[in-house]
Design a protein around this motif. Structure first.
Motif, PDB file in Angstrom:
ATOM      1  N   MET A   1       0.849  -1.191   0.000  1.00 41.43           N
ATOM      2  CA  MET A   1       0.000   0.000   0.000  1.00 41.43           C
ATOM      3  C   MET A   1       0.885   1.241   0.000  1.00 41.43           C
ATOM      4  N   GLN A   2       0.502   2.235  -0.788  1.00 40.87           N
ATOM      5  CA  GLN A   2       1.278   3.462  -0.851  1.00 40.87           C
ATOM      6  C   GLN A   2       1.240   4.195   0.479  1.00 40.87           C
ATOM      7  N   SER A   3       2.226   5.050   0.720  1.00 40.61           N
ATOM      8  CA  SER A   3       2.342   5.739   2.005  1.00 40.61           C
ATOM      9  C   SER A   3       1.636   7.091   2.020  1.00 40.61           C
ATOM     10  N   GLU A   4       1.277   7.607   0.819  1.00 39.50           N
ATOM     11  CA  GLU A   4       0.608   8.899   0.748  1.00 39.50           C
ATOM     12  C   GLU A   4      -0.603   8.823  -0.177  1.00 39.50           C
ATOM     13  N   MET A   5      -1.531   9.746   0.004  1.00 39.50           N
ATOM     14  CA  MET A   5      -2.696   9.853  -0.865  1.00 39.50           C
ATOM     15  C   MET A   5      -3.112  11.319  -0.927  1.00 39.50           C
ATOM     16  N   ARG A   6      -4.073  11.613  -1.793  1.00 44.92           N
ATOM     17  CA  ARG A   6      -4.607  12.966  -1.912  1.00 44.92           C
ATOM     18  C   ARG A   6      -5.972  13.025  -1.235  1.00 44.92           C
ATOM     19  N   SER A   7      -6.250  14.167  -0.613  1.00 44.22           N
ATOM     20  CA  SER A   7      -7.461  14.316   0.178  1.00 44.22           C
ATOM     21  C   SER A   7      -7.851  15.790   0.251  1.00 44.22           C
ATOM     22  N   ILE A   8      -9.139  16.053   0.398  1.00 42.35           N
ATOM     23  CA  ILE A   8      -9.597  17.399   0.718  1.00 42.35           C
ATOM     24  C   ILE A   8      -9.399  17.613   2.220  1.00 42.35           C
ATOM     25  N   VAL A   9      -8.814  18.736   2.595  1.00 34.84           N
ATOM     26  CA  VAL A   9      -8.531  19.026   3.996  1.00 34.84           C
ATOM     27  C   VAL A   9      -8.997  20.450   4.314  1.00 34.84           C
ATOM     28  N   MET A  10      -9.644  20.615   5.470  1.00 33.29           N
ATOM     29  CA  MET A  10     -10.008  21.932   5.997  1.00 33.29           C
ATOM     30  C   MET A  10      -9.108  22.269   7.168  1.00 33.29           C
TER      31      MET A  10
END
Length: 329
Positions: free
Chosen positions: A1-10
Protein backbone atom coordinates in the motif's frame (compact mmCIF):
# COMPACT_ATOMS: atom_id res chain seq x y z
CA UNK A 1 0.00 0.00 0.00
CA UNK A 2 1.28 3.46 -0.85
CA UNK A 3 2.34 5.74 2.00
CA UNK A 4 0.61 8.90 0.75
CA UNK A 5 -2.70 9.85 -0.86
CA UNK A 6 -4.61 12.97 -1.91
CA UNK A 7 -7.46 14.32 0.18
CA UNK A 8 -9.60 17.40 0.72
CA UNK A 9 -8.53 19.03 4.00
CA UNK A 10 -10.01 21.93 6.00
CA UNK A 11 -7.87 23.97 8.37
CA UNK A 12 -10.66 26.38 9.35
CA UNK A 13 -14.38 27.03 8.95
CA UNK A 14 -15.54 29.23 6.10
CA UNK A 15 -16.73 29.30 2.50
CA UNK A 16 -16.04 26.67 -0.18
CA UNK A 17 -12.52 28.07 -0.59
CA UNK A 18 -11.42 26.43 2.71
CA UNK A 19 -11.60 23.01 1.01
CA UNK A 20 -8.00 22.35 -0.04
CA UNK A 21 -6.66 19.43 -2.10
CA UNK A 22 -3.60 18.14 -0.25
CA UNK A 23 -1.22 15.19 0.04
CA UNK A 24 -1.67 13.39 3.38
CA UNK A 25 -0.15 10.23 4.89
CA UNK A 26 -1.93 6.88 4.69
CA UNK A 27 -2.41 5.57 8.24
CA UNK A 28 -1.69 1.99 9.26
CA UNK A 29 -4.64 -0.41 9.51
CA UNK A 30 -5.86 -1.70 12.85
CA UNK A 31 -6.89 -5.34 13.06
CA UNK A 32 -10.63 -4.66 12.65
CA UNK A 33 -10.32 -2.08 9.87
CA UNK A 34 -10.58 -2.07 6.10
CA UNK A 35 -9.11 0.31 3.54
CA UNK A 36 -11.48 1.44 0.78
CA UNK A 37 -10.40 2.90 -2.55
CA UNK A 38 -12.95 5.59 -3.26
CA UNK A 39 -15.25 5.18 -6.26
CA UNK A 40 -17.64 7.98 -5.28
CA UNK A 41 -18.28 10.17 -2.25
CA UNK A 42 -21.61 12.01 -2.29
CA UNK A 43 -21.87 15.62 -1.13
CA UNK A 44 -24.45 16.25 1.61
CA UNK A 45 -25.91 19.37 3.20
CA UNK A 46 -24.27 18.13 6.40
CA UNK A 47 -20.89 18.74 4.75
CA UNK A 48 -21.86 22.32 3.94
CA UNK A 49 -23.09 23.07 7.46
CA UNK A 50 -19.92 21.68 9.04
CA UNK A 51 -17.65 23.51 6.60
CA UNK A 52 -19.40 26.82 7.33
CA UNK A 53 -19.12 26.29 11.09
CA UNK A 54 -22.89 26.16 11.58
CA UNK A 55 -22.51 22.62 12.94
CA UNK A 56 -19.15 22.74 14.77
CA UNK A 57 -16.98 19.64 14.93
CA UNK A 58 -17.27 18.21 18.43
CA UNK A 59 -13.55 17.93 19.18
CA UNK A 60 -11.28 20.22 21.19
CA UNK A 61 -8.95 20.45 18.18
CA UNK A 62 -11.19 20.03 15.12
CA UNK A 63 -8.58 20.72 12.43
CA UNK A 64 -7.22 19.44 10.16
CA UNK A 65 -10.56 17.96 9.10
CA UNK A 66 -11.46 15.81 6.09
CA UNK A 67 -15.14 16.23 5.15
CA UNK A 68 -17.54 13.63 3.78
CA UNK A 69 -19.87 11.31 5.68
CA UNK A 70 -20.26 8.54 3.10
CA UNK A 71 -18.32 6.72 0.42
CA UNK A 72 -18.72 3.83 -2.00
CA UNK A 73 -15.57 2.02 -3.01
CA UNK A 74 -13.55 -1.17 -3.32
CA UNK A 75 -11.84 -2.81 -0.37
CA UNK A 76 -8.12 -2.93 -1.13
CA UNK A 77 -6.76 -3.97 2.27
CA UNK A 78 -8.14 -5.62 5.41
CA UNK A 79 -6.83 -5.93 8.95
CA UNK A 80 -6.10 -9.32 10.50
CA UNK A 81 -9.57 -9.67 12.07
CA UNK A 82 -11.58 -7.70 9.50
CA UNK A 83 -12.21 -10.53 7.08
CA UNK A 84 -9.70 -10.98 4.27
CA UNK A 85 -12.51 -12.11 1.95
CA UNK A 86 -13.66 -8.50 1.82
CA UNK A 87 -10.64 -7.51 -0.29
CA UNK A 88 -11.85 -6.86 -3.82
CA UNK A 89 -15.47 -6.37 -2.73
CA UNK A 90 -17.38 -3.17 -3.38
CA UNK A 91 -18.86 -1.68 -0.22
CA UNK A 92 -20.63 1.37 1.10
CA UNK A 93 -20.01 3.06 4.45
CA UNK A 94 -21.50 6.16 5.99
CA UNK A 95 -21.78 8.10 9.24
CA UNK A 96 -20.68 6.15 12.35
CA UNK A 97 -17.91 8.68 12.96
CA UNK A 98 -16.80 8.99 9.33
CA UNK A 99 -16.24 12.74 9.05
CA UNK A 100 -19.31 14.53 10.37
CA UNK A 101 -19.51 16.44 13.63
CA UNK A 102 -18.04 13.47 15.51
CA UNK A 103 -15.06 13.22 13.16
CA UNK A 104 -13.79 10.02 14.74
CA UNK A 105 -12.16 9.31 11.38
CA UNK A 106 -11.16 11.37 8.34
CA UNK A 107 -14.11 11.67 5.96
CA UNK A 108 -14.89 10.46 2.47
CA UNK A 109 -13.42 13.28 0.35
CA UNK A 110 -10.23 11.30 -0.20
CA UNK A 111 -8.64 8.76 -2.52
CA UNK A 112 -8.72 6.12 0.25
CA UNK A 113 -10.96 5.80 3.32
CA UNK A 114 -10.31 3.68 6.41
CA UNK A 115 -13.19 2.42 8.57
CA UNK A 116 -14.04 -0.46 10.87
CA UNK A 117 -15.26 -3.44 8.84
CA UNK A 118 -18.48 -3.54 10.86
CA UNK A 119 -19.39 -0.06 9.55
CA UNK A 120 -19.47 -1.15 5.89
CA UNK A 121 -22.10 -2.98 3.88
CA UNK A 122 -21.34 -5.02 0.77
CA UNK A 123 -22.97 -4.06 -2.51
CA UNK A 124 -24.96 -6.87 -4.17
CA UNK A 125 -23.23 -8.39 -7.18
CA UNK A 126 -23.93 -6.54 -10.41
CA UNK A 127 -24.93 -3.30 -8.68
CA UNK A 128 -23.80 -0.04 -10.30
CA UNK A 129 -21.63 1.57 -7.60
CA UNK A 130 -22.47 5.08 -8.84
CA UNK A 131 -26.19 4.32 -8.59
CA UNK A 132 -25.71 3.15 -4.99
CA UNK A 133 -23.56 6.21 -4.26
CA UNK A 134 -26.31 8.43 -5.70
CA UNK A 135 -28.93 6.91 -3.45
CA UNK A 136 -26.47 6.33 -0.55
CA UNK A 137 -27.00 8.31 2.63
CA UNK A 138 -29.98 10.06 1.07
CA UNK A 139 -31.64 6.71 0.42
CA UNK A 140 -30.85 5.34 3.87
CA UNK A 141 -32.20 8.54 5.47
CA UNK A 142 -35.34 8.27 3.34
CA UNK A 143 -35.76 4.60 4.22
CA UNK A 144 -35.41 5.15 7.96
CA UNK A 145 -37.45 8.39 8.00
CA UNK A 146 -40.32 6.91 5.99
CA UNK A 147 -40.48 3.93 8.35
CA UNK A 148 -41.57 6.39 11.05
CA UNK A 149 -44.74 7.05 9.01
CA UNK A 150 -45.85 3.42 9.19
CA UNK A 151 -47.18 1.35 6.25
CA UNK A 152 -47.34 3.49 3.09
CA UNK A 153 -49.43 1.42 0.68
CA UNK A 154 -52.45 3.46 -0.37
CA UNK A 155 -51.66 6.39 1.95
CA UNK A 156 -51.27 10.05 0.98
CA UNK A 157 -47.82 11.41 1.80
CA UNK A 158 -46.10 14.73 1.13
CA UNK A 159 -42.35 14.98 0.67
CA UNK A 160 -40.84 18.44 1.12
CA UNK A 161 -37.60 19.38 -0.62
CA UNK A 162 -38.62 16.72 -3.12
CA UNK A 163 -35.99 17.59 -5.74
CA UNK A 164 -33.07 17.39 -3.31
CA UNK A 165 -30.96 14.35 -2.54
CA UNK A 166 -32.96 12.99 0.41
CA UNK A 167 -36.26 14.25 -0.98
CA UNK A 168 -35.65 12.59 -4.37
CA UNK A 169 -34.96 9.27 -2.67
CA UNK A 170 -38.04 9.61 -0.44
CA UNK A 171 -40.35 10.36 -3.38
CA UNK A 172 -39.08 7.36 -5.32
CA UNK A 173 -39.11 5.01 -2.33
CA UNK A 174 -42.54 6.07 -1.04
CA UNK A 175 -43.99 5.65 -4.53
CA UNK A 176 -42.40 2.22 -4.87
CA UNK A 177 -44.01 1.23 -1.56
CA UNK A 178 -47.46 2.20 -2.81
CA UNK A 179 -47.96 5.72 -1.45
CA UNK A 180 -49.74 8.54 -3.27
CA UNK A 181 -46.98 11.15 -3.19
CA UNK A 182 -47.30 14.94 -3.23
CA UNK A 183 -43.91 16.54 -3.86
CA UNK A 184 -43.11 20.04 -2.64
CA UNK A 185 -40.23 21.73 -4.48
CA UNK A 186 -38.68 25.18 -4.31
CA UNK A 187 -38.83 25.99 -8.05
CA UNK A 188 -41.40 25.17 -10.77
CA UNK A 189 -38.71 23.86 -13.13
CA UNK A 190 -38.03 20.98 -10.72
CA UNK A 191 -41.60 19.64 -11.03
CA UNK A 192 -41.11 17.36 -14.06
CA UNK A 193 -38.14 15.66 -12.42
CA UNK A 194 -40.10 14.93 -9.24
CA UNK A 195 -43.07 13.62 -11.23
CA UNK A 196 -40.67 11.29 -13.04
CA UNK A 197 -39.59 9.94 -9.65
CA UNK A 198 -43.17 8.89 -8.92
CA UNK A 199 -44.95 11.91 -7.43
CA UNK A 200 -48.59 12.12 -8.51
CA UNK A 201 -48.72 15.85 -7.83
CA UNK A 202 -46.04 18.54 -7.41
CA UNK A 203 -46.30 22.05 -5.93
CA UNK A 204 -43.65 24.80 -5.99
CA UNK A 205 -43.37 26.92 -2.84
CA UNK A 206 -41.65 29.84 -4.62
CA UNK A 207 -44.48 29.94 -7.16
CA UNK A 208 -46.97 30.68 -4.39
CA UNK A 209 -48.45 27.19 -4.50
CA UNK A 210 -47.87 26.32 -0.83
CA UNK A 211 -51.41 27.45 -0.03
CA UNK A 212 -52.70 24.66 -2.30
CA UNK A 213 -51.70 22.03 0.27
CA UNK A 214 -55.13 21.19 1.66
CA UNK A 215 -55.55 21.16 5.46
CA UNK A 216 -56.09 17.70 6.97
CA UNK A 217 -55.52 15.95 3.63
CA UNK A 218 -52.41 13.88 4.31
CA UNK A 219 -51.63 10.70 6.22
CA UNK A 220 -47.97 11.59 6.50
CA UNK A 221 -45.34 14.22 5.80
CA UNK A 222 -41.66 13.49 5.21
CA UNK A 223 -39.99 16.83 5.89
CA UNK A 224 -36.47 17.83 4.89
CA UNK A 225 -37.06 21.60 4.94
CA UNK A 226 -38.32 22.67 8.35
CA UNK A 227 -39.17 26.31 9.08
CA UNK A 228 -40.55 27.55 5.78
CA UNK A 229 -43.08 24.73 5.36
CA UNK A 230 -43.45 23.31 8.87
CA UNK A 231 -46.72 25.01 9.81
CA UNK A 232 -48.35 24.10 6.50
CA UNK A 233 -47.14 20.51 6.83
CA UNK A 234 -48.54 20.01 10.33
CA UNK A 235 -51.87 21.59 9.36
CA UNK A 236 -52.07 19.25 6.34
CA UNK A 237 -52.03 16.11 8.50
CA UNK A 238 -55.26 14.23 9.01
CA UNK A 239 -56.17 13.32 12.60
CA UNK A 240 -53.83 10.45 13.42
CA UNK A 241 -51.35 11.57 10.76
CA UNK A 242 -47.59 11.65 11.31
CA UNK A 243 -44.80 14.01 10.36
CA UNK A 244 -41.27 12.61 10.16
CA UNK A 245 -38.59 15.32 10.20
CA UNK A 246 -35.18 14.32 8.82
CA UNK A 247 -33.71 17.75 8.10
CA UNK A 248 -34.26 21.49 8.27
CA UNK A 249 -32.42 23.04 5.34
CA UNK A 250 -34.89 25.94 5.47
CA UNK A 251 -34.18 26.67 9.13
CA UNK A 252 -35.01 25.20 12.53
CA UNK A 253 -37.12 28.02 14.01
CA UNK A 254 -40.74 27.02 13.47
CA UNK A 255 -44.27 28.06 14.37
CA UNK A 256 -47.52 26.17 14.16
CA UNK A 257 -50.98 26.10 15.70
CA UNK A 258 -50.83 24.16 18.97
CA UNK A 259 -54.44 23.05 18.49
CA UNK A 260 -53.14 20.71 15.80
CA UNK A 261 -51.71 18.52 18.55
CA UNK A 262 -55.21 17.98 19.97
CA UNK A 263 -56.61 16.49 16.73
CA UNK A 264 -54.18 14.55 17.34
CA UNK A 265 -51.13 14.32 15.07
CA UNK A 266 -47.71 12.83 15.74
CA UNK A 267 -44.42 14.65 15.28
CA UNK A 268 -41.32 12.47 15.07
CA UNK A 269 -38.10 12.24 13.10
CA UNK A 270 -34.88 10.46 12.32
CA UNK A 271 -31.19 11.34 12.43
CA UNK A 272 -28.49 9.30 10.73
CA UNK A 273 -26.30 10.09 13.74
CA UNK A 274 -28.07 7.01 15.17
CA UNK A 275 -27.16 4.78 12.22
CA UNK A 276 -25.23 1.57 12.85
CA UNK A 277 -23.83 -1.11 10.58
CA UNK A 278 -26.81 -3.43 11.04
CA UNK A 279 -29.35 -0.78 10.00
CA UNK A 280 -27.12 0.26 7.09
CA UNK A 281 -26.90 -3.30 5.80
CA UNK A 282 -30.69 -3.76 5.98
CA UNK A 283 -31.51 -0.45 4.32
CA UNK A 284 -29.03 -0.95 1.46
CA UNK A 285 -30.39 -4.46 0.84
CA UNK A 286 -33.93 -3.07 0.52
CA UNK A 287 -32.91 -0.19 -1.70
CA UNK A 288 -30.71 -2.34 -3.96
CA UNK A 289 -33.56 -4.85 -4.38
CA UNK A 290 -36.05 -2.13 -5.37
CA UNK A 291 -33.52 -0.66 -7.83
CA UNK A 292 -32.86 -4.08 -9.36
CA UNK A 293 -36.61 -4.66 -9.74
CA UNK A 294 -36.96 -1.20 -11.31
CA UNK A 295 -39.61 -0.45 -8.71
CA UNK A 296 -37.59 2.55 -7.58
CA UNK A 297 -35.75 5.09 -9.67
CA UNK A 298 -32.25 6.23 -8.79
CA UNK A 299 -32.04 9.98 -8.19
CA UNK A 300 -30.15 11.86 -10.87
CA UNK A 301 -26.52 12.62 -10.14
CA UNK A 302 -23.68 14.79 -11.36
CA UNK A 303 -20.03 13.76 -11.02
CA UNK A 304 -17.18 16.11 -10.16
CA UNK A 305 -13.57 15.41 -9.21
CA UNK A 306 -12.79 15.15 -5.52
CA UNK A 307 -10.25 17.93 -6.10
CA UNK A 308 -13.20 20.12 -7.19
CA UNK A 309 -15.04 19.78 -3.88
CA UNK A 310 -15.09 23.56 -3.40
CA UNK A 311 -16.95 23.96 -6.71
CA UNK A 312 -19.37 21.20 -5.70
CA UNK A 313 -20.13 22.95 -2.41
CA UNK A 314 -20.70 26.25 -4.19
CA UNK A 315 -23.07 24.60 -6.67
CA UNK A 316 -25.09 22.93 -3.93
CA UNK A 317 -25.33 26.17 -1.96
CA UNK A 318 -26.69 28.02 -4.99
CA UNK A 319 -29.63 25.60 -5.04
CA UNK A 320 -32.04 24.84 -7.84
CA UNK A 321 -30.26 21.62 -8.78
CA UNK A 322 -31.63 18.10 -9.07
CA UNK A 323 -30.43 14.95 -7.37
CA UNK A 324 -26.95 14.53 -5.94
CA UNK A 325 -23.35 15.54 -6.58
CA UNK A 326 -20.86 12.65 -6.50
CA UNK A 327 -17.15 13.31 -6.01
CA UNK A 328 -15.01 10.83 -7.96
CA UNK A 329 -11.21 10.36 -8.26
Amino acid sequence: MQSEMRSIVMSRYGGPEVLEWKTVPVVSLRASEIRIRTIAAAVNHTDLEIRAGNWPIRKPEPFPYVPGVEVVGEVVEAGSSAGRALVGQQVITMMQGLGGVRADRPGGYAEFVTVDASAAGQLPAGTDPLAIAAIGLAGVTAHEGLQRLGPLDGRHVMVTGAAGGVGSAAVSLASALGAHVLGLVSRPEQADYVRALGAERVLASKAGELSLVEPQSLDGVFDTVGAAVFETSVSALKPGGTMSLVGAVGGSDVRFDLWNLIRPVSLTGYSTENLDGTALEAAIATLAHLLAQRAMRTPEWTTMRISEASLAHAALEQGGGKGRILLVP
